[in-house]
Design a protein around this motif. Structure first.
Motif: not given
Length: 516
Positions: A268, A271, A274, A390, A392-393, A397, A401, A514
């Motif tokens: 992750i 990203d 993140f 967080l 865009t996770l 996850e 994250g 999100n």
């Protein structure tokens, strides 16, 4: 990947405010107990008849256990289920608190702190993940404001509360108060925390990843904790532990990337939000804890403040934090979060630079303004970063994250504490070498003041003894001045770091919702 998808058809529909109170109640006390212990170390050392270096293992053991559990939050949540996971680890934290409160020896105290660290480690990332998932997107600022109230404000209040306890009662009360909190929290979580939807239960245990993570964090913490005491890389075992730490870290990353069923999903980090948000959040924590550690230390060692008064010096930033928490959700919703982050870093840099003006004549009121400014800057950076990092996770996850994000901040914290303490010690020596040239008979100002001081001591001492005592008085003042200059240099450096972070916030993406 060998996994099992579990769908809970009867997810509890609990009001968001009730979920928030339930999860943040134990989190706040866990963070409070962590920072309270720092000011109680001299009292703990005296109680057990140990040195300060030996008593520091009370802090080190907790931080190692805490850091190991941070990135494992998502794995345990998926394996055990959210409710069972929370009840189990809060119970472990409560047992660890009881062990610390009733410890008959320092070794048992350290063991209790390990148990406490195991139980308290996952509380911060899991509370952040639960709040992100429960609040709607448009109320993300409010969710992170509540998270900051539990985590940031309780951490800042720790030295004040801990100082009051050790000055007016027994240090054991720092841990005794956690016992009823843990019991009540287990009951609240059973009734008011919703189970995680569509959790993916791993069937394999990533033993290799766990071992590498543990070796990396333990060896790193020992190096950072004992490095200054043993003159860093002049000591062979420090060099070996450093090499083991670096090798374990690199191998851990490679292992988790190549593993089909990793305990920590480091992928992750690809990203953008993140990765950048974690980087910025780590530096926010770094600067905050430098001031939390160095300012009370300055006030106690140089100004002669008690533990309570030195902790109370941080109280003004709590007030400004609370005021900002009342309006930050509106600011996050109305303004570009990247602009808020930039303004926040500016305020953090400004307040940290303000500490470079500390002198022996500094009054208690002088440090109110920079603390207020720092509190404003902390909230302006902490809240938007916590939401964007967080954002865009995928929701699946979020716990992973949040765990990695918390681990990065934990590592940054221990690095900053070790680095700042080392810099103060080394810069004090450098300034002392520079200033000692002024204590020479060829300096007319020093010679005149030395003569005056010598004549004062000659009322009860021979001239030779009086001259030596007068010289010792001025040399002691020189050491104090060298330390003041060293503290000033460290504060200036971290202020510069804060200013350098200002443009990086604009690399974050803000126009998203999100992912599912």
């Amino acid at each position: 990947m060998v996994t099992q998808t579990l769908v809970n058809e009867d997810i509890k529909k609990i009001p968001v405010w009730l979920v928030s109170i339930t999860i943040l109640f134990p989190t706040a006390f866990a963070m409070l107990a962590t920072s309270e212990t720092n000011v109680a170390i001299p009292h703990i050392a005296g109680y057990f008849g140990a040195t300060l270096d030996e008593a520091n293992w009370v802090i080190t053991s907790y931080m190692v256990a805490n850091a190991i559990l941070l990135p494992l939050t998502a794995w345990f949540e998926n394996y055990m289920g959210r409710v069972n996971f929370l009840k189990t680890f809060i119970a472990i934290f409560t047992i660890g608190s009881a062990m610390c409160a009733f410890a008959p020896s320092l070794n048992m105290m350290v063991l209790g702190r390990v148990v406490q660290g195991i139980g308290g480690g996952p509380l911060m990332p899991i509370s952040q993940a639960i709040l992100i998932s429960c609040f709607p997107f448009e109320q993300r600022g409010r969710a992170m404001a509540l998270f900051a109230l539990a985590v940031m404000v309780s951490s800042i209040m720790g030295p004040t509360v801990g100082g009051f306890i050790v000055d007016n009662s027994s240090w054991q009360w720092i841990y005794l108060t956690n016992i009823p909190v843990g019991i009540i929290s287990c009951f609240l979580i059973h009734f008011f925390i919703p189970e995680k939807e569509n959790r993916v239960k791993p069937k394999k245990v990533d033993i290799g990843g766990l071992i590498l993570l543990s070796v990396w964090l333990f060896s790193m913490q020992v190096v950072l904790d004992k490095g200054e005491q043993f003159n860093w890389f002049d000591t062979t075992w420090i060099c070996w532990l450093t090499g083991i730490s670096v090798f374990s870290f690199v191998f851990f990353i490679v292992w988790e990337i190549e593993n089909d069923d990793p305990m920590v999903n480091v992928r992750i980090l690809k990203d953008k939000n993140f990765a950048i948000g974690t980087y910025l959040g780590a530096f926010v924590n770094m600067i905050i804890y430098v001031t939390i550690v160095l300012l009370p230390k300055y006030l106690q060692s140089i100004m002669g403040y008690t533990a309570y008064l030195s902790g109370l010096s941080l109280a003004p930033r709590v007030i400004s934090c609370l005021v900002m928490l009342c309006i930050i959700d509106k600011l996050v919703a109305k303004f570009d979060n990247r602009i808020l982050i930039a303004i926040g870093f500016f305020f953090i840099g400004l307040s940290t630079y303000y500490y470079t003006n500390l002198t022996l004549m500094t009054s208690f009121g002088f440090i109110v303004l920079p603390n207020v400014i720092l509190g404003v800057g902390v909230i302006l950076t902490f809240i938007p970063i916590s939401g964007l990092v967080l954002g865009t996770l995928p929701k699946t996850e979020l716990s992973n994250g949040a765990g990695l994000h918390s681990l990065a901040k934990c590592v940054a914290t221990v690095l900053s504490i070790s680095l700042s303490s080392t810099m103060v010690a080394r810069l004090s020596q450098a300034h002392q070498t520079h200033l000692v040239g002024n204590l020479a008979a060829s300096n007319p100002v020093f010679f005149q003041r030395l003569s005056v001081m010598t004549h004062k001591f000659m009322t009860g001492l021979p001239e030779f003894a009086a001259m030596h005592k007068a010289g010792a008085v001025y040399y002691k003042q020189l050491i104090v001045q060298a330390k003041i200059f060293a503290y000033s240099d460290v504060f200036a450096l971290f202020a510069l770091v804060a200013f350098c972070m200002i443009p990086l916030g604009f690399l974050l993406k803000v126009d998203f919702k999100n992912k599912k």
